[in-house]
Design a protein around this motif. Structure first.
Motif, PDB file in Angstrom:
ATOM      1  N   SER A  73       0.831  -1.200   0.000  1.00  0.00           N
ATOM      2  CA  SER A  73       0.000   0.000   0.000  1.00  0.00           C
ATOM      3  C   SER A  73       0.870   1.256   0.000  1.00  0.00           C
ATOM      4  O   SER A  73       1.788   1.381   0.819  1.00  0.00           O
ATOM      5  N   PRO A  74       0.611   2.217  -0.887  1.00  0.00           N
ATOM      6  CA  PRO A  74       1.412   3.456  -0.916  1.00  0.00           C
ATOM      7  C   PRO A  74       1.177   4.335   0.309  1.00  0.00           C
ATOM      8  O   PRO A  74       1.973   5.236   0.587  1.00  0.00           O
ATOM      9  N   LEU A  75       0.106   4.075   1.035  1.00  0.00           N
ATOM     10  CA  LEU A  75      -0.201   4.893   2.206  1.00  0.00           C
ATOM     11  C   LEU A  75       0.622   4.498   3.430  1.00  0.00           C
ATOM     12  O   LEU A  75       0.714   5.257   4.394  1.00  0.00           O
ATOM     13  N   VAL A  76       1.214   3.286   3.373  1.00  0.00           N
ATOM     14  CA  VAL A  76       1.989   2.790   4.515  1.00  0.00           C
ATOM     15  C   VAL A  76       3.468   3.026   4.240  1.00  0.00           C
ATOM     16  O   VAL A  76       4.058   2.439   3.327  1.00  0.00           O
ATOM     17  N   THR A  77       4.062   3.881   5.006  1.00  0.00           N
ATOM     18  CA  THR A  77       5.486   4.194   4.835  1.00  0.00           C
ATOM     19  C   THR A  77       6.305   3.927   6.085  1.00  0.00           C
ATOM     20  O   THR A  77       7.524   3.864   6.035  1.00  0.00           O
ATOM     21  N   GLU A  78       5.655   3.748   7.230  1.00  0.00           N
ATOM     22  CA  GLU A  78       6.357   3.584   8.501  1.00  0.00           C
ATOM     23  C   GLU A  78       6.450   2.114   8.884  1.00  0.00           C
ATOM     24  O   GLU A  78       5.477   1.365   8.783  1.00  0.00           O
ATOM     25  N   GLN A  79       7.641   1.711   9.289  1.00  0.00           N
ATOM     26  CA  GLN A  79       7.851   0.350   9.775  1.00  0.00           C
ATOM     27  C   GLN A  79       7.282   0.218  11.195  1.00  0.00           C
ATOM     28  O   GLN A  79       7.488   1.096  12.037  1.00  0.00           O
ATOM     29  N   ALA A  80       6.570  -0.899  11.463  1.00  0.00           N
ATOM     30  CA  ALA A  80       5.955  -1.079  12.777  1.00  0.00           C
ATOM     31  C   ALA A  80       5.702  -2.555  13.034  1.00  0.00           C
ATOM     32  O   ALA A  80       5.663  -3.364  12.097  1.00  0.00           O
ATOM     33  N   VAL A  81       5.528  -2.881  14.307  1.00  0.00           N
ATOM     34  CA  VAL A  81       5.156  -4.253  14.692  1.00  0.00           C
ATOM     35  C   VAL A  81       3.652  -4.383  14.495  1.00  0.00           C
ATOM     36  O   VAL A  81       2.855  -3.798  15.240  1.00  0.00           O
ATOM     37  N   ARG A  82       3.252  -5.133  13.499  1.00  0.00           N
ATOM     38  CA  ARG A  82       1.833  -5.232  13.141  1.00  0.00           C
ATOM     39  C   ARG A  82       1.205  -6.578  13.529  1.00  0.00           C
ATOM     40  O   ARG A  82      -0.019  -6.718  13.458  1.00  0.00           O
ATOM     41  N   ALA A  83       2.013  -7.564  13.889  1.00  0.00           N
ATOM     42  CA  ALA A  83       1.469  -8.881  14.238  1.00  0.00           C
ATOM     43  C   ALA A  83       2.182  -9.412  15.468  1.00  0.00           C
ATOM     44  O   ALA A  83       3.406  -9.272  15.609  1.00  0.00           O
ATOM     45  N   LEU A  84       1.409 -10.019  16.371  1.00  0.00           N
ATOM     46  CA  LEU A  84       1.954 -10.595  17.600  1.00  0.00           C
ATOM     47  C   LEU A  84       1.443 -12.021  17.730  1.00  0.00           C
ATOM     48  O   LEU A  84       0.234 -12.267  17.653  1.00  0.00           O
ATOM     49  N   VAL A  85       2.362 -12.967  17.917  1.00  0.00           N
ATOM     50  CA  VAL A  85       2.015 -14.376  18.118  1.00  0.00           C
ATOM     51  C   VAL A  85       2.406 -14.759  19.535  1.00  0.00           C
ATOM     52  O   VAL A  85       3.596 -14.745  19.885  1.00  0.00           O
ATOM     53  N   LEU A  86       1.429 -15.096  20.361  1.00  0.00           N
ATOM     54  CA  LEU A  86       1.681 -15.490  21.743  1.00  0.00           C
ATOM     55  C   LEU A  86       1.673 -17.010  21.850  1.00  0.00           C
ATOM     56  O   LEU A  86       0.745 -17.677  21.384  1.00  0.00           O
ATOM     57  N   VAL A  87       2.706 -17.556  22.469  1.00  0.00           N
ATOM     58  CA  VAL A  87       2.864 -19.009  22.616  1.00  0.00           C
ATOM     59  C   VAL A  87       3.111 -19.332  24.088  1.00  0.00           C
ATOM     60  O   VAL A  87       3.634 -18.502  24.830  1.00  0.00           O
ATOM     61  N   PRO A  88       2.753 -20.540  24.539  1.00  0.00           N
ATOM     62  CA  PRO A  88       2.942 -20.872  25.951  1.00  0.00           C
ATOM     63  C   PRO A  88       4.350 -21.301  26.319  1.00  0.00           C
ATOM     64  O   PRO A  88       4.723 -21.251  27.484  1.00  0.00           O
ATOM     65  N   THR A  89       5.160 -21.748  25.352  1.00  0.00           N
ATOM     66  CA  THR A  89       6.498 -22.257  25.669  1.00  0.00           C
ATOM     67  C   THR A  89       7.537 -21.669  24.727  1.00  0.00           C
ATOM     68  O   THR A  89       7.236 -21.277  23.595  1.00  0.00           O
ATOM     69  N   LEU A 129      14.074  -5.340  18.783  1.00  0.00           N
ATOM     70  CA  LEU A 129      12.752  -4.702  18.791  1.00  0.00           C
ATOM     71  C   LEU A 129      12.817  -3.255  18.320  1.00  0.00           C
ATOM     72  O   LEU A 129      11.824  -2.726  17.805  1.00  0.00           O
ATOM     73  N   MET A 130      13.964  -2.614  18.503  1.00  0.00           N
ATOM     74  CA  MET A 130      14.110  -1.232  18.019  1.00  0.00           C
ATOM     75  C   MET A 130      13.995  -1.154  16.500  1.00  0.00           C
ATOM     76  O   MET A 130      13.589  -0.128  15.956  1.00  0.00           O
ATOM     77  N   GLU A 131      14.314  -2.267  15.817  1.00  0.00           N
ATOM     78  CA  GLU A 131      14.188  -2.297  14.361  1.00  0.00           C
ATOM     79  C   GLU A 131      12.753  -2.530  13.910  1.00  0.00           C
ATOM     80  O   GLU A 131      12.458  -2.538  12.708  1.00  0.00           O
ATOM     81  N   LYS A 132      11.850  -2.759  14.891  1.00  0.00           N
ATOM     82  CA  LYS A 132      10.415  -2.924  14.635  1.00  0.00           C
ATOM     83  C   LYS A 132      10.128  -4.013  13.594  1.00  0.00           C
ATOM     84  O   LYS A 132       9.673  -3.731  12.471  1.00  0.00           O
ATOM     85  N   PRO A 133      10.375  -5.260  13.947  1.00  0.00           N
ATOM     86  CA  PRO A 133      10.021  -6.351  13.023  1.00  0.00           C
ATOM     87  C   PRO A 133       8.512  -6.395  12.816  1.00  0.00           C
ATOM     88  O   PRO A 133       7.735  -6.000  13.687  1.00  0.00           O
ATOM     89  N   ASP A 134       8.092  -6.877  11.665  1.00  0.00           N
ATOM     90  CA  ASP A 134       6.668  -6.914  11.350  1.00  0.00           C
ATOM     91  C   ASP A 134       5.908  -7.893  12.248  1.00  0.00           C
ATOM     92  O   ASP A 134       4.755  -7.653  12.589  1.00  0.00           O
ATOM     93  N   VAL A 135       6.569  -9.005  12.603  1.00  0.00           N
ATOM     94  CA  VAL A 135       5.943 -10.037  13.435  1.00  0.00           C
ATOM     95  C   VAL A 135       6.817 -10.280  14.658  1.00  0.00           C
ATOM     96  O   VAL A 135       8.038 -10.446  14.536  1.00  0.00           O
ATOM     97  N   VAL A 136       6.213 -10.306  15.820  1.00  0.00           N
ATOM     98  CA  VAL A 136       6.917 -10.648  17.064  1.00  0.00           C
ATOM     99  C   VAL A 136       6.284 -11.904  17.641  1.00  0.00           C
ATOM    100  O   VAL A 136       5.058 -11.989  17.773  1.00  0.00           O
ATOM    101  N   VAL A 137       7.129 -12.883  17.958  1.00  0.00           N
ATOM    102  CA  VAL A 137       6.694 -14.133  18.577  1.00  0.00           C
ATOM    103  C   VAL A 137       7.237 -14.162  20.001  1.00  0.00           C
ATOM    104  O   VAL A 137       8.421 -13.868  20.224  1.00  0.00           O
ATOM    105  N   GLY A 138       6.400 -14.515  20.977  1.00  0.00           N
ATOM    106  CA  GLY A 138       6.902 -14.537  22.349  1.00  0.00           C
ATOM    107  C   GLY A 138       5.884 -15.107  23.318  1.00  0.00           C
ATOM    108  O   GLY A 138       4.712 -15.272  22.997  1.00  0.00           O
TER     109      GLY A 138
END
Length: 556
Positions: A73-89, A129-138
């Motif tokens: 999308s041309p409207l999105v120019t900023e890098q950000a964490v957009r997805a979070l995957v929560l896991v138990p282990t 995290l300062m590099e703002k990955p698109d997906v964070v798993v934790g």
């Protein structure tokens, strides 16, 4: 219809389809076929599917597709964490990371993923995290710690939330963490809640995290069909018979390919490892006392075929739900065990030919998840459960729950004549005497010290030299018990006549070994179980035997 059984008709990005093709996935599994189109429409999902059914890819594929569309999308120019995957282990976090990276093989420059579930200092994860990955798993506790430490922000950027193995998130003591996490999320985001069961914990999470979700409760059996998964029970008169039977099954080649041996406690795991060492059968122990890096590395090497046998505990699954719920935030369990450890759930052990319940599981759910480590995808598998007389009531409960309305037994009696391996009993007793309580204690201390050393001091080196990681083996002998060389091989005169045709190739293998490369230099296991006829699957069950035959020990 083709649209119901093809990834190509789901409207996925070409780079994603290319990665799927490289993984060898010809068509989606049932959960993928139902979940992916709904997720692509932007709906919240509450999905239940049995272990090994492809739940990870069912949410990872639409998640990556969404991120690729956002990036175009041309409207999105900023890098950000957009997805979070929560896991138990932490182990499941590593597995999810690997799966997402495989699916991002052709778009890794456009979409980035980071796993922060590992047991490392938070300061080491802040630059990532300062590099703002698109997906964070934790895990929920680690994600919350970063949010409170201001090294991660999701309030204005989160678009997709995934709760994987959701029924374990509450039972692993994450209830308060999850409630606190919701305060850091925006009001609108898409949520996927994936689980193998619909428990009270899952219903509570549904109320907390989902917004008018579509519920997928697939009509499929909790375990693969009998044609794919053979399930047997073996009645053992004594505890000694368990060890004798396992010795015979492994040493005579009745169990081929890779196997997971489940035990009830860590001490039992080390006892079994030391017992097998007496016969030069290498195995590694996987339990909550080991550092998370070592546990993940053990699973990785097992999947790559470096060793064939894992002795595993599943304390978190076996624990009573009430006891698990009482765990305090960030607290370590008894004797230094990691409260975020679990083997029977979620972890993808690849090409496991056999699961052996050396100690029967404490619940039906635990049995299902243990047996689910084998017969994954389209591969065949076998589950053997050893049971002594005091354990019979527990096994009866499991059988009753699995059978449902069927009149046929689910766990069929394994037709094996114990009297035919009586000649091996004195060797079994000799090995058991060598495995003393002191030897077990020393083995536990020694392995933990060695794994801590490998985990901490070599971590940086292996980050710079990933290819050398394969040289670090986890199935080496611990040697606190006296190893007796004469137990290494089984003399031909001790092999039962009815088993000589099966065991003969193994006995002759020593004669050919000098012409082969050392076993440590070549991966073993993997598809071994597919070569030739699998002895475990060649036994025929003839139904209930007449009483007069059963009393004489006759077999089919």
């Amino acid at each position: 219809m083709a649209t119901e059984s093809s990834f190509a008709h789901m409207g996925l990005d070409g780079r994603l389809l290319q990665a799927i093709a490289e993984l060898g996935w010809a068509k989606p599994t049932l959960i993928q076929e139902k979940a992916i189109p709904l997720a692509l429409e932007g709906k919240d999902l509450l999905a239940r599917a049995r272990t090994g059914s492809g739940k990870t890819a069912a949410y990872a594929i639409p998640l990556i597709q969404h991120l690729l569309q956002v990036k175009m999308s041309p409207l999105v120019t900023e890098q950000a964490v957009r997805a979070l995957v929560l896991v138990p282990t932490k182990e499941l976090g590593q597995q999810v990371l690997q799966m997402i990276r495989q699916l991002m093989a052709y778009c890794s420059r456009d979409v980035r993923v980071a796993d922060i579930s590992g047991q490392v200092d938070m300061s080491a994860q802040r630059p990532i995290l300062m590099e703002k990955p698109d997906v964070v798993v934790g895990t929920p506790s680690r994600v919350l710690a970063h949010l409170q430490g201001h090294s991660l922000s999701l309030r204005h950027s989160l678009e997709v939330l995934v709760l994987d193995e959701a029924d374990l998130l509450f039972s692993f003591g994450f209830e308060e963490d999850l409630k606190n996490l919701l305060c850091h999320f925006p009001k609108i985001y898409q949520s996927f809640l994936m689980s193998a069961t619909f428990s009270e914990e899952v219903q509570a999470l549904k109320e907390l995290a989902l917004h008018n979700p579509v519920t997928l409760k697939l009509r499929e059996s909790q375990l693969p069909e009998a044609a794919q998964l053979c399930q047997y029970q073996i009645r053992c008169a004594t505890e000694e018979d368990k060890f004798l039977l396992l010795y015979a099954l492994l040493k005579l080649g009745l169990v081929r390919g890779k196997a997971i041996l489940f035990v009830s406690t860590v001490e039992r795991g080390y006892r079994l490892k030391l017992f097998l060492e007496q016969f030069s059968i290498p195995a590694c122990v996987l339990n909550a006392e080991l550092p998370v890096q070592s546990r993940c590395h053990i699973i990785s090497q097992f999947n790559r075929g470096f060793f064939d046998y894992i002795v595993a505990t599943d304390e978190q699954v076996l624990a009573e739900p009430a006891a698990r719920a009482k765990r305090k935030k960030g607290a370590k369990s008894e004797k230094g065990k990691d409260p975020e450890y679990g083997v029977a759930r979620g972890i993808d052990f690849q090409n496991v030919a056999t699961v052996i319940n050396f100690d029967p599981p404490a619940s039906v759910e635990s049995y299902i998840h243990r047996a689910g480590r084998t017969a994954r995808a389209d591969n065949p598998g076998t589950a053997l459960t050893f049971v002594t007389h005091p354990e019979c009531p527990l096994l009866a409960e499991i059988e009753e729950a699995l059978a449902g309305e069927s009149t046929e037994p689910v766990l069929r009696p394994y037709q094996f004549r114990m009297e035919e391996v009586e000649g091996l009993r004195y060797r079994c007793r000799d090995a058991m005497r060598s495995v003393t309580k002191q030897a077990i204690k020393e083995a536990r201390l020694r392995e933990i010290k060695e794994e801590l050393l490998n985990s901490e001091k070599l971590k940086t080196y292996f980050e710079d030299n990933p290819h050398d990681l394969r040289l670090l083996r986890h199935d080496q002998p611990l040697h606190p018990a006296i190893i007796k060389p004469h137990l290494r091989n089984v003399p031909e005169y001790l092999v039962p006549p009815t088993l000589r045709t099966i065991a003969q190739p193994l006995l002759n293998k020593r004669k050919r070994r000098k012409h082969l490369a050392p076993s440590s230099s070549r991966p073993r296991g993997g598809f071994q179980a597919r070569r030739g006829r699998n002895p475990l699957r060649s036994f025929q069950y003839m139904g209930r035997r007449p009483r007069h035959l059963a009393s004489k020990g006759e077999t089919s």
